[in-house]
Design a protein around this motif. Structure first.
Motif, PDB file in Angstrom:
ATOM      1  N   MET A   1       0.824  -1.194   0.000  1.00  0.00           N
ATOM      2  CA  MET A   1       0.000   0.000   0.000  1.00  0.00           C
ATOM      3  C   MET A   1       0.872   1.263   0.000  1.00  0.00           C
ATOM      4  N   ILE A   2       1.993   1.203   0.695  1.00  0.00           N
ATOM      5  CA  ILE A   2       2.868   2.368   0.736  1.00  0.00           C
ATOM      6  C   ILE A   2       3.451   2.634  -0.642  1.00  0.00           C
ATOM      7  N   ALA A   3       3.837   1.578  -1.338  1.00  0.00           N
ATOM      8  CA  ALA A   3       4.389   1.732  -2.687  1.00  0.00           C
ATOM      9  C   ALA A   3       3.336   2.280  -3.639  1.00  0.00           C
ATOM     10  N   ARG A   4       2.110   1.837  -3.479  1.00  0.00           N
ATOM     11  CA  ARG A   4       1.018   2.326  -4.320  1.00  0.00           C
ATOM     12  C   ARG A   4       0.796   3.825  -4.110  1.00  0.00           C
ATOM     13  N   GLU A   5       0.876   4.269  -2.864  1.00  0.00           N
ATOM     14  CA  GLU A   5       0.713   5.692  -2.561  1.00  0.00           C
ATOM     15  C   GLU A   5       1.868   6.511  -3.121  1.00  0.00           C
ATOM     16  N   LYS A   6       3.075   5.959  -3.078  1.00  0.00           N
ATOM     17  CA  LYS A   6       4.222   6.660  -3.659  1.00  0.00           C
ATOM     18  C   LYS A   6       4.049   6.801  -5.171  1.00  0.00           C
ATOM     19  N   LYS A   7       3.520   5.761  -5.796  1.00  0.00           N
ATOM     20  CA  LYS A   7       3.271   5.809  -7.236  1.00  0.00           C
ATOM     21  C   LYS A   7       2.226   6.871  -7.558  1.00  0.00           C
ATOM     22  N   ARG A   8       1.170   6.943  -6.739  1.00  0.00           N
ATOM     23  CA  ARG A   8       0.138   7.960  -6.949  1.00  0.00           C
ATOM     24  C   ARG A   8       0.703   9.360  -6.780  1.00  0.00           C
ATOM     25  N   ALA A   9       1.569   9.548  -5.803  1.00  0.00           N
ATOM     26  CA  ALA A   9       2.157  10.868  -5.576  1.00  0.00           C
ATOM     27  C   ALA A   9       3.027  11.281  -6.760  1.00  0.00           C
ATOM     28  N   SER A  10       3.792  10.348  -7.309  1.00  0.00           N
ATOM     29  CA  SER A  10       4.651  10.682  -8.451  1.00  0.00           C
ATOM     30  C   SER A  10       3.815  10.969  -9.694  1.00  0.00           C
ATOM     31  N   LEU A  11       2.751  10.192  -9.906  1.00  0.00           N
ATOM     32  CA  LEU A  11       1.878  10.453 -11.059  1.00  0.00           C
ATOM     33  C   LEU A  11       1.161  11.786 -10.918  1.00  0.00           C
ATOM     34  N   CYS A  12       0.765  12.117  -9.709  1.00  0.00           N
ATOM     35  CA  CYS A  12       0.084  13.379  -9.455  1.00  0.00           C
ATOM     36  C   CYS A  12       1.016  14.550  -9.772  1.00  0.00           C
ATOM     37  N   ALA A  13       2.266  14.439  -9.351  1.00  0.00           N
ATOM     38  CA  ALA A  13       3.232  15.503  -9.621  1.00  0.00           C
ATOM     39  C   ALA A  13       3.547  15.589 -11.114  1.00  0.00           C
ATOM     40  N   LYS A  14       3.590  14.443 -11.775  1.00  0.00           N
ATOM     41  CA  LYS A  14       3.936  14.413 -13.194  1.00  0.00           C
ATOM     42  C   LYS A  14       2.864  15.075 -14.054  1.00  0.00           C
ATOM     43  N   PHE A  15       1.587  14.816 -13.757  1.00  0.00           N
ATOM     44  CA  PHE A  15       0.506  15.314 -14.597  1.00  0.00           C
ATOM     45  C   PHE A  15      -0.174  16.558 -14.027  1.00  0.00           C
ATOM     46  N   ASN A  16       0.408  17.161 -12.990  1.00  0.00           N
ATOM     47  CA  ASN A  16      -0.221  18.299 -12.343  1.00  0.00           C
ATOM     48  C   ASN A  16      -0.390  19.483 -13.294  1.00  0.00           C
ATOM     49  N   ASN A  17       0.672  19.838 -14.023  1.00  0.00           N
ATOM     50  CA  ASN A  17       0.598  20.998 -14.931  1.00  0.00           C
ATOM     51  C   ASN A  17      -0.397  20.766 -16.055  1.00  0.00           C
ATOM     52  N   LYS A  18      -0.396  19.572 -16.619  1.00  0.00           N
ATOM     53  CA  LYS A  18      -1.321  19.269 -17.713  1.00  0.00           C
ATOM     54  C   LYS A  18      -2.765  19.317 -17.229  1.00  0.00           C
ATOM     55  N   ARG A  19      -3.004  18.765 -16.043  1.00  0.00           N
ATOM     56  CA  ARG A  19      -4.355  18.760 -15.484  1.00  0.00           C
ATOM     57  C   ARG A  19      -4.836  20.194 -15.208  1.00  0.00           C
ATOM     58  N   LYS A  20      -3.933  21.040 -14.679  1.00  0.00           N
ATOM     59  CA  LYS A  20      -4.294  22.432 -14.412  1.00  0.00           C
ATOM     60  C   LYS A  20      -4.631  23.177 -15.693  1.00  0.00           C
ATOM     61  N   SER A  21      -3.811  22.984 -16.728  1.00  0.00           N
ATOM     62  CA  SER A  21      -4.063  23.691 -17.990  1.00  0.00           C
ATOM     63  C   SER A  21      -5.370  23.227 -18.631  1.00  0.00           C
ATOM     64  N   LEU A  22      -5.665  21.931 -18.559  1.00  0.00           N
ATOM     65  CA  LEU A  22      -6.924  21.439 -19.120  1.00  0.00           C
ATOM     66  C   LEU A  22      -8.116  21.976 -18.343  1.00  0.00           C
ATOM     67  N   ARG A  23      -8.004  22.075 -17.031  1.00  0.00           N
ATOM     68  CA  ARG A  23      -9.092  22.640 -16.223  1.00  0.00           C
ATOM     69  C   ARG A  23      -9.315  24.107 -16.577  1.00  0.00           C
ATOM     70  N   HIS A  24      -8.220  24.840 -16.778  1.00  0.00           N
ATOM     71  CA  HIS A  24      -8.347  26.249 -17.156  1.00  0.00           C
ATOM     72  C   HIS A  24      -9.000  26.380 -18.533  1.00  0.00           C
ATOM     73  N   GLN A  25      -8.609  25.523 -19.463  1.00  0.00           N
ATOM     74  CA  GLN A  25      -9.216  25.530 -20.795  1.00  0.00           C
ATOM     75  C   GLN A  25     -10.699  25.199 -20.714  1.00  0.00           C
ATOM     76  N   LEU A  26     -11.047  24.300 -19.816  1.00  0.00           N
ATOM     77  CA  LEU A  26     -12.447  23.907 -19.658  1.00  0.00           C
ATOM     78  C   LEU A  26     -13.294  25.083 -19.194  1.00  0.00           C
ATOM     79  N   VAL A  27     -12.752  25.883 -18.304  1.00  0.00           N
ATOM     80  CA  VAL A  27     -13.483  27.062 -17.820  1.00  0.00           C
ATOM     81  C   VAL A  27     -13.611  28.100 -18.925  1.00  0.00           C
ATOM     82  N   GLN A  28     -12.565  28.240 -19.736  1.00  0.00           N
ATOM     83  CA  GLN A  28     -12.551  29.261 -20.789  1.00  0.00           C
ATOM     84  C   GLN A  28     -13.309  28.850 -22.047  1.00  0.00           C
TER      85      GLN A  28
END
Length: 95
Positions: free
Chosen positions: A1-28
């Motif tokens: 479970m700890i390894a799974r959470e570490k994987k989620r944290a790394s994926l979250c950091a990796k796709f954070n900018n893309k997710r933010k830009s898509l959310r901003h585009q969605l609002v606009q």
């Protein structure tokens, strides 16, 4: 479970900018077609890259329930470490 959470944290950091830009585009977006295409792009991202999928866990045992954010420990480990005087400044309360 700890390894799974570490994987989620790394994926979250990796796709954070893309997710933010898509959310901003969605609002606009003005038309429904644009919103649908942007929403499809968001859904194409990995599920574990969403910040809401992360879960606070004890760094020692991996327990998710009874988590104390100040220490990063579960209640069981916190109690044991407090009794062994391993956490400075934490005392057993009595009144």
């Amino acid at each position: 479970m700890i390894a799974r959470e570490k994987k989620r944290a790394s994926l979250c950091a990796k796709f954070n900018n893309k997710r933010k830009s898509l959310r901003h585009q969605l609002v606009q977006a003005n038309t429904i077609e644009e919103k649908l295409t942007i929403q499809e792009e968001l859904q194409a991202l990995p599920k574990n890259s969403a910040p809401s999928r992360k879960r606070n866990r004890c760094w020692l045992t991996g327990r998710s329930r009874g988590y104390y954010r100040d220490f990063g420990l579960s209640r069981h480990v916190l109690r044991e470490m407090t009794h062994e005087c391993l956490l400075p400044g934490v005392v057993k309360s009595s009144w």
